[in-house]
Design a protein around this motif. Structure first.
Motif, PDB file in Angstrom:
ATOM      1  N   GLU A 102     -47.025 -82.592  60.853  1.00  9.05           N
ATOM      2  CA  GLU A 102     -45.615 -82.248  61.063  1.00  9.05           C
ATOM      3  C   GLU A 102     -45.243 -80.895  60.487  1.00  9.05           C
ATOM      4  O   GLU A 102     -44.241 -80.294  60.898  1.00  9.05           O
ATOM      5  N   ASP A 103     -46.044 -80.389  59.532  1.00  6.90           N
ATOM      6  CA  ASP A 103     -45.802 -79.064  58.967  1.00  6.90           C
ATOM      7  C   ASP A 103     -46.710 -78.009  59.580  1.00  6.90           C
ATOM      8  O   ASP A 103     -46.906 -76.942  59.007  1.00  6.90           O
ATOM      9  N   PHE A 104     -47.285 -78.318  60.747  1.00  4.86           N
ATOM     10  CA  PHE A 104     -48.093 -77.375  61.522  1.00  4.86           C
ATOM     11  C   PHE A 104     -49.447 -77.078  60.871  1.00  4.86           C
ATOM     12  O   PHE A 104     -50.093 -76.085  61.211  1.00  4.86           O
ATOM     13  N   PRO A 119     -45.566 -70.258  63.580  1.00  9.89           N
ATOM     14  CA  PRO A 119     -45.601 -70.765  64.959  1.00  9.89           C
ATOM     15  C   PRO A 119     -44.299 -70.533  65.708  1.00  9.89           C
ATOM     16  O   PRO A 119     -44.304 -70.336  66.931  1.00  9.89           O
ATOM     17  N   LEU A 120     -43.162 -70.536  64.999  1.00  5.43           N
ATOM     18  CA  LEU A 120     -41.884 -70.287  65.663  1.00  5.43           C
ATOM     19  C   LEU A 120     -41.859 -68.892  66.295  1.00  5.43           C
ATOM     20  O   LEU A 120     -41.454 -68.726  67.454  1.00  5.43           O
ATOM     21  N   LEU A 129     -48.703 -75.115  73.776  1.00  7.61           N
ATOM     22  CA  LEU A 129     -49.233 -73.753  73.926  1.00  7.61           C
ATOM     23  C   LEU A 129     -50.483 -73.511  73.094  1.00  7.61           C
ATOM     24  O   LEU A 129     -51.076 -72.430  73.172  1.00  7.61           O
ATOM     25  N   LEU A 130     -50.870 -74.506  72.303  1.00  4.37           N
ATOM     26  CA  LEU A 130     -51.911 -74.305  71.305  1.00  4.37           C
ATOM     27  C   LEU A 130     -53.291 -74.227  71.938  1.00  4.37           C
ATOM     28  O   LEU A 130     -53.690 -75.114  72.710  1.00  4.37           O
ATOM     29  N   HIS A 177     -42.286 -78.111  67.332  1.00  7.16           N
ATOM     30  CA  HIS A 177     -43.640 -78.655  67.299  1.00  7.16           C
ATOM     31  C   HIS A 177     -44.086 -79.042  68.708  1.00  7.16           C
ATOM     32  O   HIS A 177     -45.231 -78.762  69.111  1.00  7.16           O
ATOM     33  N   ALA A 178     -43.194 -79.673  69.470  1.00  4.43           N
ATOM     34  CA  ALA A 178     -43.551 -80.094  70.824  1.00  4.43           C
ATOM     35  C   ALA A 178     -43.852 -78.895  71.722  1.00  4.43           C
ATOM     36  O   ALA A 178     -44.819 -78.902  72.492  1.00  4.43           O
TER      37      ALA A 178
END
Length: 234
Positions: free
Chosen positions: A209-211, A66-67, A187-188, A181-182
């Motif tokens: 929290e771990d996506f 995700p990053l 964008l999800l 995460h925020a």
């Protein structure tokens, strides 16, 4: 052959010729340093991939997927016209103006969540031109130039992706996953909608929290960790 691309400190580029992701994985397996960006500048599609050397278990290191997606969204958002909307799918897909337009992939030296892998690579493919002469046949698929982005220069996009991704790596190292995460959550694509994973259908509630994907059916909420993406593509 164009001029070599320019990357920020701690990164350098290699023209892969073809298959940027495969090139990055091979170089990583041979022991290259983290920071290699392999790329392919094709006439109808571009590719790029980044090599990481994780220092945390794979279940945490998978945050680089995700990053890198957020880095891409930031880069294209800076180069494209302001009306162009860029979103990200949980499993790596890229959405431009609501339609599917390429995707991210991830490879790792290990698929064991608690192992610290020797290397991990994240990369994307992005179509520049439609694959069909009749785009109406595939209304959910698009290409960059079909979405008002004909002025976006592919080498500049890859360079910008590297810069924005490095910025997010720095923030992740300094502040942990919360800011990423925020940003990613906003964008999800598809949150609150029906989704299917591995034959199970439910409501996509968001991510932990771990996506990891939270998929809710009538009775239970299932957690699908990002490490599952190393075993199969949806």
């Amino acid at each position: 052959m164009g001029a070599p691309l320019t990357f920020p400190p701690l990164m350098w580029g290699e023209d892969a010729g073809e298959d940027a992701m495969g090139h990055a994985a091979r170089r990583a397996a041979l022991g290259c340093d983290a920071g290699l960006v392999s790329y392919v500048l094709g006439a109808s599609q571009i590719e790029a991939a980044l090599v990481f050397a994780p220092e945390v278990p794979l279940r945490k290191a998978m945050a680089m997927l995700p990053l890198c997606g957020v880095g891409f969204q930031n880069a294209l958002g800076a180069l494209a016209p302001p009306e162009v909307a860029v979103h990200l799918e949980w499993a790596g897909g890229i959405r431009i103006n609501g339609a599917s337009c390429g995707r991210f992939h991830v490879l790792s030296a290990s698929d064991t969540p608690d192992d610290v892998p020797d290397w991990l690579t994240v990369g994307f493919t992005l179509p520049l031109l439609p694959s069909s002469d009749s785009p109406g046949d595939t209304p959910d698929e698009t290409a960059l130039y079909a979405e008002g982005c004909a002025e976006v220069d592919p080498p500049l996009l890859i360079e910008a992706w590297a810069r924005h991704t490095l910025n997010w790596i720095t923030r992740w190292e300094q502040d942990g996953p919360a800011p990423l995460h925020a940003e990613w959550r906003g964008l999800l694509h598809g949150v609150g909608e029906i989704a299917t994973w591995d034959g199970e259908t439910g409501t996509f509630l968001g991510a932990d929290e771990d996506f990891g994907m939270l998929l809710r059916d009538a009775d239970t909420t299932r957690l699908i960790p990002l490490t599952e993406l190393l075993r199969r593509q949806p």
